[in-house]
Design an enzyme around this catalytic site. Structure first.
Site, PDB file in Angstrom:
ATOM      1  N   LYS A 110      51.539   8.175   8.959  1.00 47.63           N
ATOM      2  CA  LYS A 110      50.428   8.056   9.919  1.00 47.63           C
ATOM      3  C   LYS A 110      49.216   8.627   9.198  1.00 47.63           C
ATOM      4  O   LYS A 110      48.992   9.831   9.197  1.00 47.63           O
ATOM      5  CB  LYS A 110      50.756   8.859  11.181  1.00 47.63           C
TER       6      LYS A 110
ATOM      7  N   GLU B 283      51.343  21.884   5.700  1.00 46.15           N
ATOM      8  CA  GLU B 283      50.315  22.353   4.757  1.00 46.15           C
ATOM      9  C   GLU B 283      49.043  22.446   5.570  1.00 46.15           C
ATOM     10  O   GLU B 283      48.436  21.432   5.897  1.00 46.15           O
ATOM     11  CB  GLU B 283      50.117  21.355   3.615  1.00 46.15           C
TER      12      GLU B 283
ATOM     13  N   CYS C 101      41.614  22.240   1.184  1.00 44.36           N
ATOM     14  CA  CYS C 101      42.200  23.393   1.883  1.00 44.36           C
ATOM     15  C   CYS C 101      42.407  24.565   0.922  1.00 44.36           C
ATOM     16  O   CYS C 101      42.533  25.700   1.362  1.00 44.36           O
ATOM     17  CB  CYS C 101      43.496  22.995   2.569  1.00 44.36           C
TER      18      CYS C 101
ATOM     19  N   GLU D 209      37.496  28.185   8.106  1.00 43.66           N
ATOM     20  CA  GLU D 209      37.500  27.341   6.920  1.00 43.66           C
ATOM     21  C   GLU D 209      36.208  26.523   6.947  1.00 43.66           C
ATOM     22  O   GLU D 209      35.958  25.791   7.904  1.00 43.66           O
ATOM     23  CB  GLU D 209      38.730  26.431   7.007  1.00 43.66           C
TER      24      GLU D 209
HETATM   25  P1  ADP Z   1      40.934  17.483  10.307  1.00 46.06           P
HETATM   26  O1  ADP Z   1      40.310  18.366  11.346  1.00 46.06           O
HETATM   27  O2  ADP Z   1      40.752  17.941   8.940  1.00 46.06           O
HETATM   28  O3  ADP Z   1      40.653  16.017  10.517  1.00 46.06           O
HETATM   29  P2  ADP Z   1      43.430  17.213  11.631  1.00 46.06           P
HETATM   30  O4  ADP Z   1      44.510  18.213  11.669  1.00 46.06           O
HETATM   31  O5  ADP Z   1      42.712  16.905  12.891  1.00 46.06           O
HETATM   32  O6  ADP Z   1      42.478  17.674  10.483  1.00 46.06           O
HETATM   33  O7  ADP Z   1      43.971  15.824  11.068  1.00 46.06           O
HETATM   34  C1  ADP Z   1      45.003  15.687  10.126  1.00 46.06           C
HETATM   35  C2  ADP Z   1      45.891  14.546  10.558  1.00 46.06           C
HETATM   36  O8  ADP Z   1      46.460  14.876  11.810  1.00 46.06           O
HETATM   37  C3  ADP Z   1      45.193  13.206  10.755  1.00 46.06           C
HETATM   38  O9  ADP Z   1      46.068  12.169  10.360  1.00 46.06           O
HETATM   39  C4  ADP Z   1      44.975  13.173  12.245  1.00 46.06           C
HETATM   40  O10 ADP Z   1      44.878  11.855  12.746  1.00 46.06           O
HETATM   41  C5  ADP Z   1      46.232  13.823  12.719  1.00 46.06           C
HETATM   42  N1  ADP Z   1      46.176  14.392  14.070  1.00 46.06           N
HETATM   43  C6  ADP Z   1      45.123  14.943  14.708  1.00 46.06           C
HETATM   44  N2  ADP Z   1      45.479  15.359  15.936  1.00 46.06           N
HETATM   45  C7  ADP Z   1      46.795  15.059  16.087  1.00 46.06           C
HETATM   46  C8  ADP Z   1      47.759  15.236  17.125  1.00 46.06           C
HETATM   47  N3  ADP Z   1      47.443  15.819  18.289  1.00 46.06           N
HETATM   48  N4  ADP Z   1      49.015  14.798  16.902  1.00 46.06           N
HETATM   49  C9  ADP Z   1      49.353  14.221  15.737  1.00 46.06           C
HETATM   50  N5  ADP Z   1      48.497  14.028  14.724  1.00 46.06           N
HETATM   51  C10 ADP Z   1      47.240  14.446  14.891  1.00 46.06           C
END
Ligand code: ADP
Length: 487
Positions: free
Chosen positions: A183, A259, A293, A390
């Site tokens: 995903k 991570e 990161c 961060e």
């Molecule tokens: P950033 O803030 O750096 O975008 P995220 O943790 O939001 O980091 O995103 C990292 C990944 O997690 C992306 O693929 C994002 O689509 C996914 N993501 C964000 N929210 C969710 C959630 N509630 N459940 C599963 N995946 C998520």
């Protein structure tokens, strides 16, 4: 539009990839992907839902028995083909990455090679997943362990390294015999889909690699973390989402690798080679426009060399070239989107309000809304938001310290524990500090340390598990104990 610029236009894919087929999903919906350098739309990508995700999980589950029972050498051969195809298409993959993510082309090329290296490394490791024969504890028995792939793996990946974060997770999974659902981040699905296209050419059987693109990460993520057919979730992203996914995985007791965020200290001691420290500091801070990161988040400089270091550093930062990632000579590209710029503006604003001074940069760049000036902030204190969060942008906050003891305390005073850096020459100090820093990775007289041959990962709230190296494959393997009696 961008498809026209690729040498191999078939690498530009906008549908999801499930069970060996390109699919628009059951709803036939799409979402837009933008070039962060100019906010122009570059693609409409398939927006899959929970039902489609279930199908991808079932496809991976059905493919598992065949893939996992192949000889290690057979899996290794397909992985190596994929590795070569990734390298053969380096220029196109780099251009695609820069267009959807913004990083300078030279860094995108570097990421393609870095990402490919995980595939090569784990193609080799596939053949070395050994079990044990354990000296027996009682007469007439023989004790053995075998190692087996864990099953279906879900990989949820971020936008900052659109290609390498995928290969770093799925290459060991595939090598071990697992099947995967990826995903990718909604900002950067095109690199993931191009990787899937190359995986078809490499000869992975249908269902072994699936890519589910979606604009509804929470719903799809919920399915991936609660569906009992998924046995392992590997995530790279924010600590907040990582914690949520871990909670969701608890219901079916899935194995989890995380991570997550960091708050890396970058410490310069008085005995450091200051010129080397400046080079390390630039690389650690401004790579990927500060969106890593492991990037230095807090610069701590010993009192007696503070002024000298800051003068040298400020000159280098001021000379960094900001621009569109595809322009030559660019060091710092745009941030991923307006949300990222808003966060950087908030952190710098708060710091300046509380007494910090921007000695270089300090505001949005003339090039456009998503560009932020490489910035150096002096006089930063621990009560400022920038000390705790961060930054994920090209801003370097500087702190002054007096003693080794004081700086170790300051460096460890965070819930994060991913990467730390320090520059020193005294060998006793190097050992003392390296052992006391509560971090998973320590750069000693080095500003960049990621490689497929070494374990990447954090402690405390920065994560669980290690990626890359001989340890990386353990995340996708179960140890099974066989006790044979009657001998
Ligand atoms: P950033 O803030 O750096 O975008 P995220 O943790 O939001 O980091 O995103 C990292 C990944 O997690 C992306 O693929 C994002 O689509 C996914 N993501 C964000 N929210 C969710 C959630 N509630 N459940 C599963 N995946 C998520």
């Amino acid at each position: 539009m961008i498809a026209m610029e690729l040498t191999d236009k078939t690498l530009f894919r906008s549908k999801s990839f499930v069970n060996g087929e390109w699919t628009s999903g059951s709803r036939n919906n799409t979402f837009a992907v933008f070039d962060p350098a100019n906010n122009q739309e570059i693609a409409q990508v398939a927006d899959l839902n929970v039902e489609d995700t279930k199908k991808a999980i079932e496809a991976a589950y059905s493919a598992f028995p065949t893939w996992s029972s192949k000889l290690a050498r057979e899996r290794s051969t397909i992985l190596k083909k994929w590795y070569n195809l990734i390298l053969d298409n380096k220029e196109d993959l780099a251009l695609l990455m820069t267009t959807e993510m913004g990083k300078p082309l030279v860094e995108a090329r570097g990421e393609v090679v870095y990402g490919a290296n995980f595939v090569e490394w784990f193609a080799e490791e596939a053949k070395r997943i050994y079990g044990d024969v354990i000296p027996n504890h009682a007469p007439g028995k023989r004790l053995i362990t075998i190692k087996q792939p864990i099953g279906v793996v879900a990989a949820i990946t971020p936008w900052n390294f659109p290609l390498a974060m995928i290969t770093r997770k799925i290459a060991p999974a595939l090598a071990a015999g697992c099947t995967v659902i990826i995903k990718p981040a909604e900002d950067t699905p095109l690199s993931a889909l191009a990787l899937a296209e190359l995986s078809v050419r490499a000869g992975f059987p249908d269902g072994v690699i699936n890519v589910v693109t979606t604009n509804d990460a929470p719903a799809v993520g919920k399915e991936l973390t609660t569906n009992p057919l998924v046995r392992k979730v590997s995530f790279t992203g924010s600590t907040e989402v990582g914690k949520l996914l871990m909670k969701q995985c608890a219901g079916t007791v899935k194995k989890v690798s995380l991570e997550l965020g960091g708050n890396a200290p970058f410490i310069v001691f008085e005995d450091a080679d200051l010129e080397a420290a400046v080079i390390g500091a630039i690389a650690s801070k401004y790579r990927n426009s500060g969106q890593t990161c492991v990037g230095a988040n807090r610069f701590m400089i010993q009192d007696s060399v503070y002024d000298e270091f800051v003068d040298l550093y400020a000159i280098e930062v001021a000379s960094l070239k900001v621009g569109i990632g595809t322009d030559s000579g660019v060091n710092v590209g745009p941030l991923i989107n307006d949300k990222a710029v808003t966060k950087v503006k908030r952190l710098v604003g708060d710091a300046v309000e509380k007494g910090a001074k921007a000695i270089v940069g300090g505001s949005v760049h003339d090039l456009g809304d998503n560009f932020y000036q490489p910035t150096v902030l002096s006089g930063v204190t621990t009560d400022m938001d920038i000390a705790k969060e961060e930054i994920f942008g090209p801003v370097a906050p500087l702190y002054r310290f007096k003693s080794e003891e004081e700086v170790i305390k300051l460096a460890n005073d965070t819930p994060y524990g991913l990467a730390a850096y320090f520059f020193a020459r005294d060998i006793g100090r190097i050992w003392r500090v390296a052992e006391k820093l509560e971090y998973g990775m320590i750069g000693i007289n080095e500003g960049v340390m990621s490689t497929e041959v070494a374990p990447f990962g954090g402690v405390k709230e920065s994560g669980l598990g290690r990626e890359g190296s001989k340890y990386g494959i353990d995340e996708f393997i179960e140890v099974k104990y066989l006790c044979m009696g009657g001998i």
